[in-house]
Design an enzyme around this catalytic site. Structure first.
Site, PDB file in Angstrom:
ATOM      1  N   ASP A   1       0.819  -1.245  -0.047  1.00 61.15           N
ATOM      2  CA  ASP A   1      -0.145   0.008   0.050  1.00 61.15           C
ATOM      3  C   ASP A   1       0.933   1.284  -0.062  1.00 61.15           C
ATOM      4  O   ASP A   1       2.046   1.331  -0.199  1.00 61.15           O
ATOM      5  CB  ASP A   1      -1.054   0.021   1.253  1.00 61.15           C
ATOM      6  CG  ASP A   1      -0.139  -0.161   2.359  1.00 61.15           C
ATOM      7  OD1 ASP A   1       1.066  -0.185   2.611  1.00 61.15           O
ATOM      8  OD2 ASP A   1      -0.664  -0.088   3.698  1.00 61.15           O
TER       9      ASP A   1
ATOM     10  N   HIS B   1       1.395  -8.985  -3.416  1.00 65.37           N
ATOM     11  CA  HIS B   1       0.137  -8.149  -3.332  1.00 65.37           C
ATOM     12  C   HIS B   1       1.107  -6.764  -3.312  1.00 65.37           C
ATOM     13  O   HIS B   1       1.320  -6.285  -1.980  1.00 65.37           O
ATOM     14  CB  HIS B   1      -0.545  -8.438  -2.073  1.00 65.37           C
ATOM     15  CG  HIS B   1      -1.629  -7.594  -1.743  1.00 65.37           C
ATOM     16  ND1 HIS B   1      -2.830  -7.635  -2.198  1.00 65.37           N
ATOM     17  CD2 HIS B   1      -1.807  -6.493  -1.001  1.00 65.37           C
ATOM     18  CE1 HIS B   1      -3.722  -6.879  -1.882  1.00 65.37           C
ATOM     19  NE2 HIS B   1      -3.007  -5.925  -1.009  1.00 65.37           N
TER      20      HIS B   1
ATOM     21  N   ASP C   1       0.651 -18.125  -5.072  1.00 64.18           N
ATOM     22  CA  ASP C   1       1.267 -16.887  -5.834  1.00 64.18           C
ATOM     23  C   ASP C   1       0.112 -15.969  -6.128  1.00 64.18           C
ATOM     24  O   ASP C   1      -0.159 -16.040  -7.236  1.00 64.18           O
ATOM     25  CB  ASP C   1       2.477 -17.136  -6.754  1.00 64.18           C
ATOM     26  CG  ASP C   1       3.080 -15.893  -7.033  1.00 64.18           C
ATOM     27  OD1 ASP C   1       2.771 -14.990  -6.545  1.00 64.18           O
ATOM     28  OD2 ASP C   1       3.836 -15.922  -8.065  1.00 64.18           O
TER      29      ASP C   1
END
EC number: 3.2.1.4
Length: 659
Positions: A101, A419, A457
């Site tokens: 993020d 991610h 993954d």
């Protein structure tokens, strides 16, 4: 002066030689140890640890926020977060984005910087041998520079920039974040002891490692470290009571006493002033008497790290015994209340504490084991703890049932879908678009497998497949230690990282809506899918080229051809302009100047226009078949290089007609 300089050179040469001899001695000792443990030479050096170290450090470069320097090595990263702090009248640009993020959470950032500095404190010679010392110092300095900015008064520190909820609701590159990024502070009226003390630790540790190369900067770090620790100690309070936005993400579960211990230790090591050691020891008395041994060092709890340093500093049995209880629990197990207690081990040998970042905890425990093994005199314990750390590190690099590396861009079958918003490079605010990452997030350690060594993954799995600055911190130290043990003859990769090949960032897709002897109507969509780096633009335009030979042959000119729009998302249309008068080639310019086109959403990254080129009614002089931009167009939308795109008047996509 010449004599002094000659002496200085000789002195440094002697010091370097001593360090090399000591490293060789350590290697010989450790090779003896590993052979006793049944580890072959092939297994000892089964990886290029210098390469792993090189890549692990690059991960922090990928996490940088703010205005990037000319030395930035990632062509897919650009300036970002340049308005951070503007809402509160301070320059809070810089620092690291936390994970996948773009929030700058103060507690884990300070922890990560402190641990990275600790790795240099322990294994500086390994970084030197790998020719990566300057680089690790540069990565740490990016964080400590930010802490100096965020410390705007003796008792004022900006503990977070960015709203975690708003940030996590959007998926795209850091360079084009659309949301407001509020800043949150702690001060004497609303304190946050954890963040203040943790940042003090990072700055104090930083002052130690920078002292040799930049004494004035080290002194500056130490001044701020002292102020922040005094603030943390005097005005006590849980930081998430004040920075409430951090609660769902980095709540202080362990309280602030562990950070007071940790900060006091590093200030003692930086100053050699007993006052700080006494403060740390006093804070120890405030720690729960039943010292836990079943967890390990983390962004929330630094007590497990502190007790190792206190064992070395004080040599008190309580710290030694507590450290060994913890390490025994993570290695062979220990007998408590008549039964053997031991960390969960996966079938493949990973010391598994928790699913959320399982490798992060194993890496942290391994680093503590390495550090303690370096100090403890008992050879059996030294062997046991170091063997554990080596095996955990090797598991992460590929010695596991899946035979895969968990470090992005390194080894066999490494993760391809971490991610991570910016590395993914979506232009449409969707983690499924594009289906594959556009960028390689070299060196990032992913969360890791479950207790059965299973791992998927999957970009959507932020528990097992996210990355974070705290994940890589102790892991980097482990790799530095592996370089010290087994890295002789290894070298970093030349010309690393490679420049990524840039895809089409700006382009037009078009289709023919209507065509006859009086007009042609085209639907065109202008795209901004920039990613090297991602960037918004307000100066995009494209040109549609036509050949008017048949028009002129019938006695008409370009002035008789009208350019109009039936549907338009903000462009201005020019009348036909001459391109090559001798060949009767002209173009219409469709100009979106002033319209923001940004790769931050499905509608935001593209603009549509439906335009028509029309001859006078009834003239029947129009023939699009010889028009340059018409070539290859059908009734289906498709990318075309014959409708070139310009940014601020400069060609950025497509080809121009020959002249």
């Amino acid at each position: 002066m010449l004599i002094f300089e000659t002496y200085l050179i000789l002195f440094k040469t002697v010091q370097i030689t001593k360090r090399r001899i000591e490293r060789r001695r350590l290697r010989l000792l450790n090779q003896c140890f590993t052979k006793k443990e049944g580890v072959s030479n092939r297994e000892m050096a089964s990886y290029n640890y210098v390469e792993v170290l090189q890549k692990s450090m690059l991960f922090y470069e990928a996490q940088r926020s703010g205005r990037l320097p000319e030395s930035n090595r990632l062509n897919w990263r650009g300036d970002s977060g340049l308005k951070d702090g503007k809402d509160v009248g301070h320059d809070l640009t810089g620092g690291w984005y936390d994970a996948g993020d773009h929030v700058k959470f103060g507690l884990p950032m300070a922890y990560s910087a402190a641990v990275l500095a600790w790795t240099v404190y322990e294994y500086r010679e390994a970084y030197e041998e790998a020719e990566l010392l300057d680089e690790i110092l540069d990565q740490i300095k990016w964080a400590t520079d930010y802490f100096l900015k965020a410390h705007t008064g003796p008792n004022e520190f900006w503990a977070q920039v960015g709203d975690g909820n708003a940030d996590h609701a959007w998926w795209g590159p850091a360079e084009v974040m659309p949301m407001n990024r509020p800043a949150f502070k702690i001060d004497e009226h609303c304190p946050g002891t954890e963040v203040a003390a943790q940042t003090a630790a990072a700055l104090a540790a930083g002052s130690i490692i920078f002292k040799e190369t930049d004494a004035s900067y080290a002194a500056k770090l130490l001044t701020h470290a002292k102020q922040l620790y005094a603030f943390a100690d005097r005005y006590r309070g849980k930081y998430t009571d004040c920075v409430t936005n951090a609660q769902p993400f980095y709540n202080s579960w362990s309280g602030y006493v562990d950070e007071l211990i940790w900060g006091g230790i590093w200030l003692y090591l930086a100053t050699n002033e007993e006052t700080y050691l006494n403060k740390a020891l006093k804070a120890v008395e405030e720690w729960p008497q039943d010292w836990d041994y079943t967890f390990t060092m983390s962004w929330d709890n630094t007590f497990f790290a502190s007790q190792i340093l206190l064992a070395r500093i004080t040599k008190e049995n309580r710290f030694i015994e507590s450290t060994e209880r913890n390490l025994d629990y993570w290695t062979t197990g220990l007998v408590q209340n008549g039964k053997v207690e031991r960390i969960t081990y996966t079938p493949g040998g990973l010391a598994w504490l928790d699913q959320w970042g399982s490798l992060r905890y194993a890496a942290n425990a391994a680093f503590l084991a390495f550090v303690y093994a370096d100090w403890v005199s008992d050879q059996e314990k030294k062997n046991r703890y170091q063997s554990f750390a080596i095996k955990q590190t090797h598991y992460m690099l590929g010695d596991n049932p899946l035979n895969r590396s968990y470090v992005v861009g390194f080894g066999q079958n490494s993760p391809k879908h971490p991610h991570h918003r910016t590395a993914h490079g979506s232009w449409s605010n969707q983690l499924t678009n594009p289906p594959s990452h556009r960028h390689t997030l070299y060196g990032a350690l992913v969360g890791g497998p479950n207790a059965q060594d299973q791992y998927d993954d999957d970009i959507s799995d932020y528990i097992s497949n996210e990355v974070a600055t705290d994940y890589n911190a102790a892991f980097t130290g482990n790799i530095a230690k592996m370089v010290q043990l087994f890295g002789e003859g290894q070298s970093k990769l030349p010309n690393f990282p490679p420049k990524e090949q840039v895809e089409d960032e700006f382009f037009v897709e078009a289709a023919v809506m209507h065509n006859d002897t009086t007009s042609t109507q085209v639907k065109a969509v202008l795209y901004n899918r920039s990613g090297w780096p991602a960037r918004s633009s307000q100066t995009l335009s494209f040109r549609y080229y036509v050949n008017l030979s048949e028009v002129f042959a019938k006695g008409f000119t370009e002035k008789d051809i009208q350019v109009t729009a039936a549907y338009n998302e903000g462009a201005s249309l020019s009348p036909l302009k001459v391109y090559d008068a001798s060949s009767r080639v002209y173009f219409a310019e469709i100009d979106f100047t002033g319209v923001v086109i940004s790769p931050r959403g499905e509608s935001e990254h593209k603009k549509e226009i439906q335009f028509r080129l029309s001859a006078p009614n009834g003239s029947n002089i129009w023939d699009a078949s010889n028009d340059y931009s018409y070539q290859g167009l059908t009734s289906n939308m498709q990318k075309t290089t014959k409708i070139p795109v310009f940014e601020d008047g400069v060609l950025v996509f497509g080809t121009l007609p020959d002249k």
